[in-house]
Design a protein around this motif. Structure first.
Motif, short mmCIF file in Angstrom:
data_model
loop_
_atom_site.label_atom_id
_atom_site.label_comp_id
_atom_site.label_asym_id
_atom_site.label_seq_id
_atom_site.Cartn_x
_atom_site.Cartn_y
_atom_site.Cartn_z
N UNK A 24 -43.18 -111.43 -1.66
CA UNK A 24 -44.72 -111.05 -2.24
C UNK A 24 -44.75 -110.39 -2.94
N UNK A 25 -45.46 -110.24 -4.32
CA UNK A 25 -45.58 -109.33 -5.18
C UNK A 25 -46.79 -108.73 -5.20
N UNK A 26 -46.97 -107.55 -4.98
CA UNK A 26 -48.14 -106.72 -5.05
C UNK A 26 -48.19 -106.21 -6.35
N UNK A 27 -49.51 -106.29 -7.07
CA UNK A 27 -49.70 -106.20 -8.59
C UNK A 27 -50.71 -104.98 -8.72
N UNK A 28 -50.52 -104.00 -9.88
CA UNK A 28 -51.47 -103.19 -10.12
C UNK A 28 -51.35 -102.99 -11.63
N UNK A 29 -52.37 -103.30 -12.30
CA UNK A 29 -52.64 -103.32 -13.64
C UNK A 29 -53.36 -101.82 -13.97
N UNK A 55 -43.55 -104.52 -5.84
CA UNK A 55 -44.50 -103.82 -6.22
C UNK A 55 -44.40 -103.85 -7.80
N UNK A 56 -45.54 -104.56 -8.52
CA UNK A 56 -45.34 -104.61 -10.15
C UNK A 56 -46.28 -103.78 -10.71
N UNK A 57 -46.17 -102.81 -11.52
CA UNK A 57 -47.08 -102.13 -11.77
C UNK A 57 -47.14 -102.17 -13.77
N UNK A 58 -48.19 -102.33 -14.18
CA UNK A 58 -48.50 -102.53 -15.58
C UNK A 58 -49.04 -101.18 -16.01
N UNK A 59 -48.51 -100.31 -16.83
CA UNK A 59 -49.34 -99.12 -17.11
C UNK A 59 -49.00 -98.74 -18.91
N UNK A 60 -50.06 -98.14 -19.38
CA UNK A 60 -50.07 -97.76 -20.66
C UNK A 60 -49.01 -96.54 -21.31
N UNK A 61 -48.64 -95.91 -20.09
CA UNK A 61 -47.70 -94.73 -20.28
C UNK A 61 -46.55 -94.71 -19.57
N UNK A 62 -45.32 -94.04 -19.72
CA UNK A 62 -44.15 -94.08 -19.06
C UNK A 62 -44.34 -93.02 -17.85
N UNK A 63 -44.33 -93.69 -16.43
CA UNK A 63 -44.74 -92.87 -15.44
C UNK A 63 -43.51 -91.89 -14.81
#
Length: 109
Positions: A24-29, A55-63
């Motif tokens: 199962x893939x949990x997503x956070x944009x 957990x798949x994270x899409x983010x605008x800056x390198x975290x």
């Protein structure tokens, strides 16, 4: 843009991970969210990780702080992307999940 926060679906695993039926893939944009909301939401998602999910994270800056937190808690991750296009990051606790294989679904690596 409204952030997406939730489960995206299930993917079948390869034969090498016979113990796993589906992941199962949990997503956070988190693109466009203001500090500290991306970190706070991401930490919530890391707490939800189990043996059969990613957990798949899409983010605008390198975290970098988030990746340090994940590492300290034994959560593996794979990163691809850039500051221009956004970063895709997969997190998993289960060592049998091939993150390099899964990241190819989001980035051409």
């Amino acid at each position: 843009m409204r952030p997406h926060f939730g489960a995206a679906g299930r993917w079948a695993c390869g034969e090498d991970e016979r113990a796993l039926k589906e992941v199962n893939v949990l997503e956070l944009d988190a693109r466009g969210l203001m500090h500290p909301e991306p970190l706070e939401r991401s930490v919530q998602m890391l707490r939800m990780l189990g043996e059969l999910n990613l957990f798949h994270l899409i983010i605008h800056r390198y975290p970098k702080p988030l990746l340090m937190i994940a590492k300290e808690h034994g959560v593996r991750f794979e990163v691809c992307g850039s500051d221009e296009d956004g970063w895709h990051i997969l997190f998993a606790k289960n060592p049998n999940i091939d993150l390099k294989d899964f990241i190819k679904r989001y980035c051409s690596v």
